[in-house]
Design an enzyme around this catalytic site. Sequence first.
Site, PDB file in Angstrom:
ATOM      1  N   ILE A 153      -4.704  11.073   5.434  1.00  0.00           N
ATOM      2  CA  ILE A 153      -3.687  11.657   4.559  1.00  0.00           C
ATOM      3  C   ILE A 153      -4.294  12.767   3.700  1.00  0.00           C
ATOM      4  CG2 ILE A 153      -2.036  11.155   2.686  1.00  0.00           C
ATOM      5  CD1 ILE A 153      -1.742   8.340   3.960  1.00  0.00           C
ATOM      6  N   ASP A 172     -15.170  12.092  -1.220  1.00  0.00           N
ATOM      7  CA  ASP A 172     -15.037  10.935  -0.335  1.00  0.00           C
ATOM      8  C   ASP A 172     -16.431  10.596   0.166  1.00  0.00           C
ATOM      9  OD1 ASP A 172     -14.649   9.116   1.710  1.00  0.00           O
ATOM     10  OD2 ASP A 172     -12.738   9.992   2.325  1.00  0.00           O
ATOM     11  N   CYS A 232       0.310   8.954  -4.737  1.00  0.00           N
ATOM     12  CA  CYS A 232       1.263   8.433  -3.750  1.00  0.00           C
ATOM     13  C   CYS A 232       0.553   7.387  -2.892  1.00  0.00           C
ATOM     14  CB  CYS A 232       1.794   9.561  -2.866  1.00  0.00           C
ATOM     15  SG  CYS A 232       2.830  10.711  -3.760  1.00  0.00           S
ATOM     16  N   ALA A 233      -0.529   6.810  -3.420  1.00  0.00           N
ATOM     17  CA  ALA A 233      -1.299   5.840  -2.624  1.00  0.00           C
ATOM     18  C   ALA A 233      -0.997   4.418  -3.081  1.00  0.00           C
ATOM     19  CB  ALA A 233      -2.779   6.153  -2.725  1.00  0.00           C
ATOM     20  N   ARG A 234      -1.574   3.997  -4.190  1.00  0.00           N
ATOM     21  CA  ARG A 234      -1.336   2.655  -4.709  1.00  0.00           C
ATOM     22  C   ARG A 234      -1.371   2.671  -6.230  1.00  0.00           C
ATOM     23  NH1 ARG A 234       0.634   1.521  -0.852  1.00  0.00           N
ATOM     24  NH2 ARG A 234       0.426  -0.247   0.541  1.00  0.00           N
ATOM     25  N   ASP A 258       4.415   7.803  -6.992  1.00  0.00           N
ATOM     26  CA  ASP A 258       5.323   7.093  -6.091  1.00  0.00           C
ATOM     27  C   ASP A 258       5.057   5.597  -6.159  1.00  0.00           C
ATOM     28  OD1 ASP A 258       7.270   6.974  -3.985  1.00  0.00           O
ATOM     29  OD2 ASP A 258       5.625   6.605  -2.571  1.00  0.00           O
ATOM     30  N   GLU A 263       5.178  -3.655  -8.790  1.00  0.00           N
ATOM     31  CA  GLU A 263       6.446  -3.160  -8.242  1.00  0.00           C
ATOM     32  C   GLU A 263       7.313  -4.350  -7.865  1.00  0.00           C
ATOM     33  OE1 GLU A 263       5.436  -0.594  -4.967  1.00  0.00           O
ATOM     34  OE2 GLU A 263       4.287   0.748  -6.234  1.00  0.00           O
ATOM     35  N   HIS A 281       8.241   4.077  -4.617  1.00  0.00           N
ATOM     36  CA  HIS A 281       7.407   3.779  -3.434  1.00  0.00           C
ATOM     37  C   HIS A 281       8.114   4.213  -2.136  1.00  0.00           C
ATOM     38  CE1 HIS A 281       3.988   0.952  -1.942  1.00  0.00           C
ATOM     39  NE2 HIS A 281       4.207   1.915  -1.086  1.00  0.00           N
ATOM     40  N   GLY A 283       6.854   6.692  -0.146  1.00  0.00           N
ATOM     41  CA  GLY A 283       5.906   7.460   0.664  1.00  0.00           C
ATOM     42  C   GLY A 283       6.134   7.342   2.159  1.00  0.00           C
ATOM     43  N   ALA A 284       6.432   6.137   2.627  1.00  0.00           N
ATOM     44  CA  ALA A 284       6.576   5.941   4.077  1.00  0.00           C
ATOM     45  C   ALA A 284       8.028   5.985   4.522  1.00  0.00           C
ATOM     46  CB  ALA A 284       5.969   4.595   4.464  1.00  0.00           C
TER      47      ALA A 284
HETATM   48  C1  3PG Z   1       1.908   1.747   3.248  1.00  0.00           C
HETATM   49  O1  3PG Z   1       0.979   1.132   2.731  1.00  0.00           O
HETATM   50  O2  3PG Z   1       2.056   1.822   4.480  1.00  0.00           O
HETATM   51  C2  3PG Z   1       2.860   2.505   2.378  1.00  0.00           C
HETATM   52  O3  3PG Z   1       2.545   2.368   1.048  1.00  0.00           O
HETATM   53  C3  3PG Z   1       4.286   2.086   2.621  1.00  0.00           C
HETATM   54  O4  3PG Z   1       4.564   0.794   2.198  1.00  0.00           O
HETATM   55  P1  3PG Z   1       5.984   0.168   2.573  1.00  0.00           P
HETATM   56  O5  3PG Z   1       5.930  -0.206   4.022  1.00  0.00           O
HETATM   57  O6  3PG Z   1       6.167  -1.037   1.721  1.00  0.00           O
HETATM   58  O7  3PG Z   1       6.999   1.225   2.338  1.00  0.00           O
END
Ligand code: 3PG
Length: 526
Positions: A153, A172, A232-234, A258, A263, A281, A283-284
């Site tokens: 990412i 990194d 947008c990670a954790r 995000d 949560e 959340h 992101g995905a």
């Molecule tokens: C992940 O770790 O793949 C993303 O943060 C998405 O999480 P989610 O499947 O709960 O949307």
Amino acid sequence: MKTVVVCDAIHQKGFELLEKEDDIKVIDATNLAKDELLKVIVNADVAITRSPTEIGSKFLDAGKNLTAIVRAGVGVDNVDIENASKKGIIIMNVPTANTIAAVEMTMCHILNCARKFINSSNDLKINRNWKREKWYGVELFGKTLGIIGFGNIGSRVAQRAMAFGMNIIAYDPYIDPTKVTSMGGVYAENLDDILKNSDFITIHTPKTNETIDIISQKDLDKLKDGVRLINCARGGLYNEAMLVKGLKSGKIASLGIDVLEKEPATNHELLEFENVGVTPHLGANTYESQEKIAIAAAEQAISAIRGISYPNALNLPIRKDSIPEFVVPYIELISKMAYFGAQISNGSIREIHLKTEGDIGSYAESMLIFAIVGAMKHILGDHINYVNAKFVAEEKDIKTSVATLEEKDYRNKATISLITQSGITEISGTVFSQTEQRIVSINGFKTDFKPKGKMIVFKNRDVPGVIMSVASILKDANINIADFRLGRGEEGYALAVILLDENISKDIIAKISNLSNCVWAHYAVL
Ligand code: 3PG
């Protein structure tokens, strides 16, 4: 009948794939309250989850029959992998399907941190304020973006940010610095270089003990005045109290997040700042990524429930990060080849041998465990796993061995030989283009097919009419042929692999076996 419980919302395509399998019962638990879910999980052999379902001791204790859990996404910080391993539960994730979705979400937050369009839009829509002077922003062009974590990412965020004319500095410690420098970015030797030099900072690491609070209270002073932070990670990678303090003091000019530490978060102090852009959340959450994830998760669940293989398993006896990437698909392939070999063998297996050609040879000993599990799964089902494989083989007096050979026709090749009292079955396979698994030979007969699906394998005398007779048996049974592979090897004989769209009954194999020119026929499922 085995049961898959789907705990969190996944794309419909995943359900469709699972429901197509007539030996699998699917329970949709996506709308259940947590305590109700614990009651249902008792029935699960495999569970599919996303981030809202906490896989802690309550879940693992309740899931008494669980053999595997598929996390339909990347992050496994809400999964107690150690406890799962103790219970013999294999944890798999779907690591790359949401990469683009996460990258693009990060770009949304970077842009919002610069121009605050979420916030100005809310001000207009909710408060009916048309205040152009209130919402001044900054340009990305010429600014420095610090990226913490330069994997799938982070590196793609860099490409996109560079298209906006941003300078990249990346930290990194687990990558070759040239990954950054070859793109024209600067490789940061330490985190402080990122903190001191970045106008924007984004983070793309998993949540581990090493990364929690990676920007902590004591780091606040090191940041540039007016820095803009994106996560947008954790939740919890940036210390949340530090964020509040930085926003209050003006040190942090804007924040794009995000994810939050706990949560769902509907009452968090960070939601109160006008210069914080926050999404729940997401992101995905693109249709494209959720479709890909659901398909992969369903396929992984089906494979795991049948004990065929555990793609993307995180707690197998070989650590993924301890082996080179090109070896990973061979591990899965070896397990599948052994399972396939067991299905087309007669009699009980007395010996399991693994021969490798090429560089994969350095990992042959570890791979043997996967060959043993694959070969014996057919008979022992859930009584064999990656932990007890060698003991079970010893206990049953099954001889096992590994040998590494000079490479011949392929750069890397693995061959499994299964010896029973009736003879030898030998399956060879290789991997093309880094991920494309192929079985390339069966008992010396050349072939080429993906180790996946339902198939009839038969050996016949190489005379005219055999294929037509087999095809007519399938036609009479209304069975559709998806693919057909025919190979020659031993003089005067041929071997065919027919891939099918649906399951077939034993009668059909019996009819094919009874054809005058058929030597043997078996049905195999991978
Ligand atoms: C992940 O770790 O793949 C993303 O943060 C998405 O999480 P989610 O499947 O709960 O949307």
